[in-house]
Design an enzyme around this catalytic site. Structure first.
Site, PDB file in Angstrom:
ATOM      1  N   CYS A   2       4.502 -26.958 -10.017  1.00 28.61           N
ATOM      2  CA  CYS A   2       3.345 -26.838  -9.158  1.00 28.61           C
ATOM      3  C   CYS A   2       2.330 -25.864  -9.748  1.00 28.61           C
ATOM      4  O   CYS A   2       2.513 -25.354 -10.841  1.00 28.61           O
ATOM      5  CB  CYS A   2       3.773 -26.356  -7.772  1.00 28.61           C
ATOM      6  SG  CYS A   2       5.150 -27.277  -7.076  1.00 28.61           S
ATOM      7  N   ARG A  58       1.452 -28.956  -4.960  1.00 25.67           N
ATOM      8  CA  ARG A  58       2.848 -29.310  -5.194  1.00 25.67           C
ATOM      9  C   ARG A  58       2.996 -30.623  -5.950  1.00 25.67           C
ATOM     10  O   ARG A  58       2.353 -31.620  -5.619  1.00 25.67           O
ATOM     11  CB  ARG A  58       3.600 -29.430  -3.867  1.00 25.67           C
ATOM     12  CG  ARG A  58       5.099 -29.719  -4.047  1.00 25.67           C
ATOM     13  CD  ARG A  58       5.782 -30.036  -2.739  1.00 25.67           C
ATOM     14  NE  ARG A  58       7.220 -30.242  -2.934  1.00 25.67           N
ATOM     15  CZ  ARG A  58       8.015 -30.877  -2.079  1.00 25.67           C
ATOM     16  NH1 ARG A  58       7.499 -31.366  -0.953  1.00 25.67           N
ATOM     17  NH2 ARG A  58       9.300 -31.036  -2.346  1.00 25.67           N
ATOM     18  N   LEU A  59       3.846 -30.591  -6.979  1.00 27.49           N
ATOM     19  CA  LEU A  59       4.351 -31.795  -7.623  1.00 27.49           C
ATOM     20  C   LEU A  59       5.797 -31.914  -7.151  1.00 27.49           C
ATOM     21  O   LEU A  59       6.662 -31.159  -7.580  1.00 27.49           O
ATOM     22  CB  LEU A  59       4.284 -31.673  -9.145  1.00 27.49           C
ATOM     23  CG  LEU A  59       4.705 -32.906  -9.945  1.00 27.49           C
ATOM     24  CD1 LEU A  59       3.728 -34.055  -9.741  1.00 27.49           C
ATOM     25  CD2 LEU A  59       4.815 -32.583 -11.430  1.00 27.49           C
ATOM     26  N   SER A  60       6.063 -32.833  -6.268  1.00 24.15           N
ATOM     27  CA  SER A  60       7.366 -32.896  -5.605  1.00 24.15           C
ATOM     28  C   SER A  60       8.402 -33.548  -6.509  1.00 24.15           C
ATOM     29  O   SER A  60       8.244 -34.687  -6.951  1.00 24.15           O
ATOM     30  CB  SER A  60       7.258 -33.658  -4.284  1.00 24.15           C
ATOM     31  OG  SER A  60       6.618 -34.906  -4.469  1.00 24.15           O
ATOM     32  N   GLY A 380      12.650 -30.639 -26.651  1.00 25.24           N
ATOM     33  CA  GLY A 380      13.506 -29.812 -27.496  1.00 25.24           C
ATOM     34  C   GLY A 380      12.954 -28.454 -27.862  1.00 25.24           C
ATOM     35  O   GLY A 380      13.493 -27.802 -28.776  1.00 25.24           O
TER      36      GLY A 380
END
Length: 649
Positions: A2, A58-60, A380
């Protein structure tokens, strides 16, 4: 994953300020500038007393239907005590919740990781940050103590900018949000000339600096306490140490098995999500290992890579072969020169601070492609710093004979090397051998020598050197072997200044969460005990890691040298749209008081004619000029695209 913003007013208590509503509106507007970090759900919250205001996007990813932010939590006797805004993921949140419930009777209203942070802080205090296994930057308001507690993860995977002024203190995931609040916070927005010089040498602005004097960064592995009317009080809680434990014939295989086991565990925990998780895949061992372990948890794993419309500058073929070998579906994005140039203003706007690493451009494009299919990717990053993956780490082996020479003789060899022609065999060896490690190594980037820097920077100051950044770090490792000391420098410079900045910014620009299983405290604990001969040999790097991964990665990448996403800027700066853009940038730039434009034009011409390779130095200056045009001069206004991605994947 988020974007957070918090403002603590200089004065608090009593009746709310008459300007409280205006401040809350300004916070909401500023927070909207980083909507790409969390397009699923915006939010704001203001303390009733006017002491603190939060903004959030928010990125849920986990507990999608609940775990809304700003998140409120408290013990049964004070259920509204805390308010949290949090960027990142806590991968051991299930274990923490179970421990907190079992030992302290903690009660949770959601199934997410945010409540684990707040409950841990309530019961364990600041020590809670040492128990968090994940990537994070958060701000936690305690209404009882009237204090904002902020923290960043040990390696600096997630950013947190800080500005303090006459109006109070603000913290944010992106600097552009703080700049939008400069009048309210009341901080100095002038350019920091010393930070400009550091950037030009290093290709990035080292923490805690930014190019604006009044904005700094909370450093990796630190937390801060902020009270109304007081400057932040910062404490370092994570001090990385490389304490080598030699291999024996009896323990060698067990040590390799330990690496394998801890990586398997880290990847398993990094796969925790309520959305689809994919993986970036270049042609190297690091990303291939992560993908090979990830597919055990998601047999339908999708991998992503990128390449360029120029022969010899693509990792796609190797990545395709690796994906086929592990059984993953693979998607590749090919980037052309015109597309590359057109995206630069938007990319630099997302960066906030200039980073002169061309690899961030293909990362931006592959992230945009990946977001069409997944919401989370593994990558990575960090393997080289932890396991000894950079070729430059072999330098102490080649310079070992110089260690036996008297210091005066070493210095004289450096003097003898100066009049030798550039490119002459032995000149570089004599010069490097005459220097101490502290003098010659300051991370994985060196764009300019002092002489070159003097010609390019209008306000060059010889007293502003890389030692401003590295001397305190070297002071902590005086009794370590040279390779461990170089790794330690890179943890505090190149990794958090370049690698993790581009990883965070380019994926978040596309509302994509990137997770880095190598940068896990448990993985570091294993890697930090490796002896030097298990990291670097005369023929290879990451020796122990390669041995540990033999049963996991395909044979064709096991001993392949590191390439990442190679970018053909050396070629493109000699003809075509990138050269045209470079001339336009120099001619239009208003940075004459900082950069000598005539010197840059000479470099461009020498590079175009092929008499010199100035690509790396040119790129450093050009990205700074573009950054200045966007954030200072405002003569370039990026067109910020907002692609419509699937809501749930």
């Amino acid at each position: 994953m988020c974007g957070l913003l918090a403002f603590v007013a200089a004065a608090a208590g009593g009746e709310p300020s008459r300007n409280a509503h205006a401040t809350a509106a300004a916070i909401a507007d500023a927070s909207h500038l980083m909507r790409h970090r969390g397009p699923d759900e915006p939010g704001t919250w203001a303390d009733p007393a006017g002491a603190v205001v939060f903004g959030f996007n928010r990125l849920s990813i986990i507990d999608i239907a609940h775990s809304h932010q700003p998140l409120r939590w408290g013990p049964p006797d004070s259920p509204e005590r805390y308010e949290l805004v949090f960027n990142g993921e806590i991968y051991n949140y299930l274990e923490l919740r179970a421990e907190l419930a079992g030992q302290h009777g903690a009660v949770f209203a959601t199934d997410g990781d945010g409540e684990a942070i707040v409950a841990a802080y309530h019961y364990w205090g600041a020590e809670a940050v040492t128990r968090l296994r994940g990537m994070f930057a958060f701000a936690l308001w305690d209404s009882v103590t009237g204090e904002l507690f902020c923290a960043r993860d040990p390696f600096g995977i997630k950013p947190l900018f800080v500005a303090t002024g006459t109006g109070g203190t603000a913290v944010a995931s992106e600097k552009k949000c703080l700049l939008a609040l400069a009048d309210i916070v009341g901080f100095d927005t002038d350019i920091d000339d010393r930070a400009v010089q550091h950037y030009t040498v290093l290709q990035y602005v080292p923490e805690p600096e930014t190019l604006h004097r009044g904005v700094r960064r909370l450093e990796s592995g630190c937390y801060a306490r902020i009270r109304p009317g007081q400057p932040p009080q910062t404490t370092r809680y994570f001090v990385p140490r490389f304490d080598a434990v030699p291999f024996t014939r009896e323990t060698e295989q067990a040590r390799y098995d330990e690496i394998t086991a801890v990586l398997e565990d880290s990847v398993a925990k990094h796969m925790r999500a309520d959305v689809t998780v994919g993986s970036f895949l270049s042609g190297g061992i690091d990303s291939t290992a992560i993908a090979a372990l990830a597919i055990r948890h998601n047999p339908r794993l999708i991998t992503f890579t990128t390449g360029f419309e120029r022969e010899g500058f693509s990792e796609i073929d190797v990545a395709v072969a690796s994906a086929e070998a592990i059984g993953a579906r693979h998607i590749a994005k090919v980037v052309g020169a015109e597309e590359f140039v057109a995206a630069l203003p938007e990319i630099v706007w997302y960066l906030d601070e200039p980073v002169a690493d061309p690899a961030l451009v293909p990362l931006f494009f592959v992230a945009r492609e990946a977001r069409k299919h997944v919401k989370v990717v593994l990558s990575g990053e960090g393997a080289d710093e932890l396991f000894g993956g950079y070729t430059i780490y072999r330098e102490p082996l080649s310079l070992k004979p110089f260690d036996y020479l008297p210091e005066r003789l070493r210095r004289s060899m450096g003097t003898l090397s100066k009049p030798l022609p550039e490119g002459m065999r032995g000149k570089s060896l004599l010069h490097r051998g005459s220097l101490t490690l502290e003098q010659r190594y300051y991370g994985n980037a060196r764009s300019f020598t002092d002489a070159q820097l003097r010609n390019v920077l209008s306000g060059f100051r010889p007293e502003w050197t890389h030692t401003d950044v590295t001397a305190p770090i070297y002071a902590e490792s005086t009794d370590w072997d040279p390779v461990a000391r170089m790794q330690h420098i890179d943890l505090f410079t190149w990794l958090r200044g370049d690698i993790l900045v581009k990883a965070d910014k380019m994926t978040m620009a596309n509302s994509l969460e990137l997770r880095v299983p190598f940068l896990d405290p448990e993985v570091f604990a294993v890697a930090s005990r490796l002896p030097v001969n298990a990291k670097i040999t005369r023929t290879t790097t990451k020796y122990a890691l390669r041995r540990a991964l033999e049963p996991i990665v395909p044979a064709h990448v096991l001993n392949r040298p590191k390439l990442g996403f190679p970018v053909p800027i050396r070629h493109w700066l000699r003809a075509g749209p990138l050269l045209e853009w470079a001339h336009e940038m120099v001619n239009a730039s208003a940075t004459d008081h900082l950069v000598d434009a005539s010197a840059v034009r000479r470099m461009l011409e020498e590079h175009r004619c092929g008499t010199a390779d100035h690509s790396r130095r040119l790129w450093t200056v050009l990205i700074f000029m573009l950054w200045y045009a966007i954030f200072v001069e405002h003569s370039v206004v990026p067109q910020i695209s907002e692609p419509q991605y699937p809501v749930e994947l």
